[in-house]
Scaffold this motif. Sequence first.
Motif, PDB file in Angstrom:
ATOM      1  N   LYS A  50      -8.057  23.616 -12.647  1.00  0.00           N
ATOM      2  CA  LYS A  50      -8.967  24.669 -13.117  1.00  0.00           C
ATOM      3  C   LYS A  50      -8.332  25.516 -14.214  1.00  0.00           C
ATOM      4  O   LYS A  50      -9.034  26.099 -15.019  1.00  0.00           O
ATOM      5  N   HIS A  51      -7.014  25.600 -14.211  1.00  0.00           N
ATOM      6  CA  HIS A  51      -6.283  26.447 -15.153  1.00  0.00           C
ATOM      7  C   HIS A  51      -5.865  25.711 -16.428  1.00  0.00           C
ATOM      8  O   HIS A  51      -5.152  26.253 -17.262  1.00  0.00           O
ATOM      9  N   LYS A  52      -6.333  24.486 -16.569  1.00  0.00           N
ATOM     10  CA  LYS A  52      -5.927  23.670 -17.719  1.00  0.00           C
ATOM     11  C   LYS A  52      -6.662  24.074 -19.001  1.00  0.00           C
ATOM     12  O   LYS A  52      -7.866  24.311 -18.993  1.00  0.00           O
ATOM     13  N   VAL A  53      -5.890  24.129 -20.086  1.00  0.00           N
ATOM     14  CA  VAL A  53      -6.442  24.246 -21.431  1.00  0.00           C
ATOM     15  C   VAL A  53      -5.873  23.084 -22.236  1.00  0.00           C
ATOM     16  O   VAL A  53      -4.786  22.587 -21.952  1.00  0.00           O
ATOM     17  N   SER A  54      -6.622  22.638 -23.225  1.00  0.00           N
ATOM     18  CA  SER A  54      -6.184  21.524 -24.064  1.00  0.00           C
ATOM     19  C   SER A  54      -5.801  22.046 -25.444  1.00  0.00           C
ATOM     20  O   SER A  54      -6.352  23.036 -25.920  1.00  0.00           O
ATOM     21  N   PHE A  55      -4.864  21.343 -26.074  1.00  0.00           N
ATOM     22  CA  PHE A  55      -4.420  21.694 -27.413  1.00  0.00           C
ATOM     23  C   PHE A  55      -4.691  20.523 -28.347  1.00  0.00           C
ATOM     24  O   PHE A  55      -4.452  19.378 -27.990  1.00  0.00           O
ATOM     25  N   LEU A  56      -5.135  20.848 -29.532  1.00  0.00           N
ATOM     26  CA  LEU A  56      -5.373  19.857 -30.571  1.00  0.00           C
ATOM     27  C   LEU A  56      -4.810  20.439 -31.861  1.00  0.00           C
ATOM     28  O   LEU A  56      -5.343  21.426 -32.389  1.00  0.00           O
ATOM     29  N   TYR A  57      -3.696  19.846 -32.334  1.00  0.00           N
ATOM     30  CA  TYR A  57      -3.033  20.404 -33.516  1.00  0.00           C
ATOM     31  C   TYR A  57      -2.080  19.384 -34.133  1.00  0.00           C
ATOM     32  O   TYR A  57      -1.238  18.827 -33.436  1.00  0.00           O
ATOM     33  N   SER A  58      -2.210  19.171 -35.403  1.00  0.00           N
ATOM     34  CA  SER A  58      -1.293  18.324 -36.173  1.00  0.00           C
ATOM     35  C   SER A  58      -1.011  16.982 -35.511  1.00  0.00           C
ATOM     36  O   SER A  58       0.123  16.528 -35.455  1.00  0.00           O
ATOM     37  N   GLY A  59      -2.053  16.356 -34.988  1.00  0.00           N
ATOM     38  CA  GLY A  59      -1.905  15.049 -34.360  1.00  0.00           C
ATOM     39  C   GLY A  59      -1.443  15.087 -32.922  1.00  0.00           C
ATOM     40  O   GLY A  59      -1.247  14.049 -32.301  1.00  0.00           O
ATOM     41  N   ILE A  60      -1.258  16.268 -32.380  1.00  0.00           N
ATOM     42  CA  ILE A  60      -0.846  16.422 -30.980  1.00  0.00           C
ATOM     43  C   ILE A  60      -2.082  16.759 -30.161  1.00  0.00           C
ATOM     44  O   ILE A  60      -2.823  17.671 -30.487  1.00  0.00           O
ATOM     45  N   ARG A  61      -2.283  15.997 -29.093  1.00  0.00           N
ATOM     46  CA  ARG A  61      -3.347  16.269 -28.126  1.00  0.00           C
ATOM     47  C   ARG A  61      -2.688  16.307 -26.757  1.00  0.00           C
ATOM     48  O   ARG A  61      -2.149  15.296 -26.301  1.00  0.00           O
ATOM     49  N   CYS A  62      -2.715  17.485 -26.154  1.00  0.00           N
ATOM     50  CA  CYS A  62      -2.119  17.612 -24.829  1.00  0.00           C
ATOM     51  C   CYS A  62      -2.788  18.770 -24.115  1.00  0.00           C
ATOM     52  O   CYS A  62      -3.615  19.475 -24.685  1.00  0.00           O
ATOM     53  N   GLY A  63      -2.425  18.963 -22.873  1.00  0.00           N
ATOM     54  CA  GLY A  63      -2.973  20.057 -22.091  1.00  0.00           C
ATOM     55  C   GLY A  63      -1.860  20.845 -21.447  1.00  0.00           C
ATOM     56  O   GLY A  63      -0.721  20.382 -21.361  1.00  0.00           O
ATOM     57  N   GLY A  64      -2.192  22.052 -21.002  1.00  0.00           N
ATOM     58  CA  GLY A  64      -1.218  22.887 -20.328  1.00  0.00           C
ATOM     59  C   GLY A  64      -1.920  23.938 -19.490  1.00  0.00           C
ATOM     60  O   GLY A  64      -3.150  24.033 -19.488  1.00  0.00           O
ATOM     61  N   HIS A  65      -1.146  24.721 -18.805  1.00  0.00           N
ATOM     62  CA  HIS A  65      -1.659  25.795 -17.956  1.00  0.00           C
ATOM     63  C   HIS A  65      -2.007  26.992 -18.826  1.00  0.00           C
ATOM     64  O   HIS A  65      -1.285  27.313 -19.769  1.00  0.00           O
ATOM     65  N   VAL A  66      -3.094  27.663 -18.507  1.00  0.00           N
ATOM     66  CA  VAL A  66      -3.534  28.827 -19.286  1.00  0.00           C
ATOM     67  C   VAL A  66      -2.448  29.912 -19.324  1.00  0.00           C
ATOM     68  O   VAL A  66      -2.319  30.625 -20.324  1.00  0.00           O
ATOM     69  N   ASN A  67      -1.653  30.035 -18.267  1.00  0.00           N
ATOM     70  CA  ASN A  67      -0.588  31.044 -18.270  1.00  0.00           C
ATOM     71  C   ASN A  67       0.511  30.734 -19.281  1.00  0.00           C
ATOM     72  O   ASN A  67       1.295  31.615 -19.628  1.00  0.00           O
ATOM     73  N   ASP A  68       0.590  29.493 -19.734  1.00  0.00           N
ATOM     74  CA  ASP A  68       1.590  29.087 -20.727  1.00  0.00           C
ATOM     75  C   ASP A  68       0.980  28.972 -22.119  1.00  0.00           C
ATOM     76  O   ASP A  68       1.583  28.393 -23.026  1.00  0.00           O
TER      77      ASP A  68
END
Length: 190
Positions: free
Chosen positions: A118-136
Amino acid sequence: MKKPLVDFEAFLMGLKPALYGTNASPNYMANFHLLERYPCVTKGINQHNDAEFFLFFQSEQMKEDFLKKLASVEHLSPEFHELLGLTLGYPPLAVKHFVKCRRLEGEKRMNEYEELFKHKVSFLYSGIRCGGHVNDLVENSVWLWERYYIKDEPFKIGMIEGDVIKYYEVKPFDFDGLERVRKRKLDLIK
């Protein structure tokens, strides 16, 4: 609006340290001829047996370092995924979050997994696609900006809203923008 780089473009530019793909992806296969000159690993990295997987590296030394580390981890274990994520150039905290999710899922601790997811956010930047915790969110964003900064490259943070993933664009080092996105995600969790 500028279209974000995809992973193979960032790899060919020398930004991304490694590139992971499969012959089941038409995008990779269409660009495979551009990758053939790079050192590559195909054994021991598959996610499943329905396709051939490959991992390209910027240098032979990077490939050799990866193979040494790969020899000491169990295939598809959380440690395998940690090694793969770090090799691909994902933020260490994002990798840690992914590995924790995989471990909980593997141990059938589904309530804890779902709560963490539930706390996951995704990142899309400069060819990087990954996810992480909203607190990070701030730490992962800064890590990505410092390593993969490209002027005018869109930085997007995604989150599940209802049945879709919605992306929010934030300019690099816009901490107020990050805070707005963080608050939005926390509001969705409540």
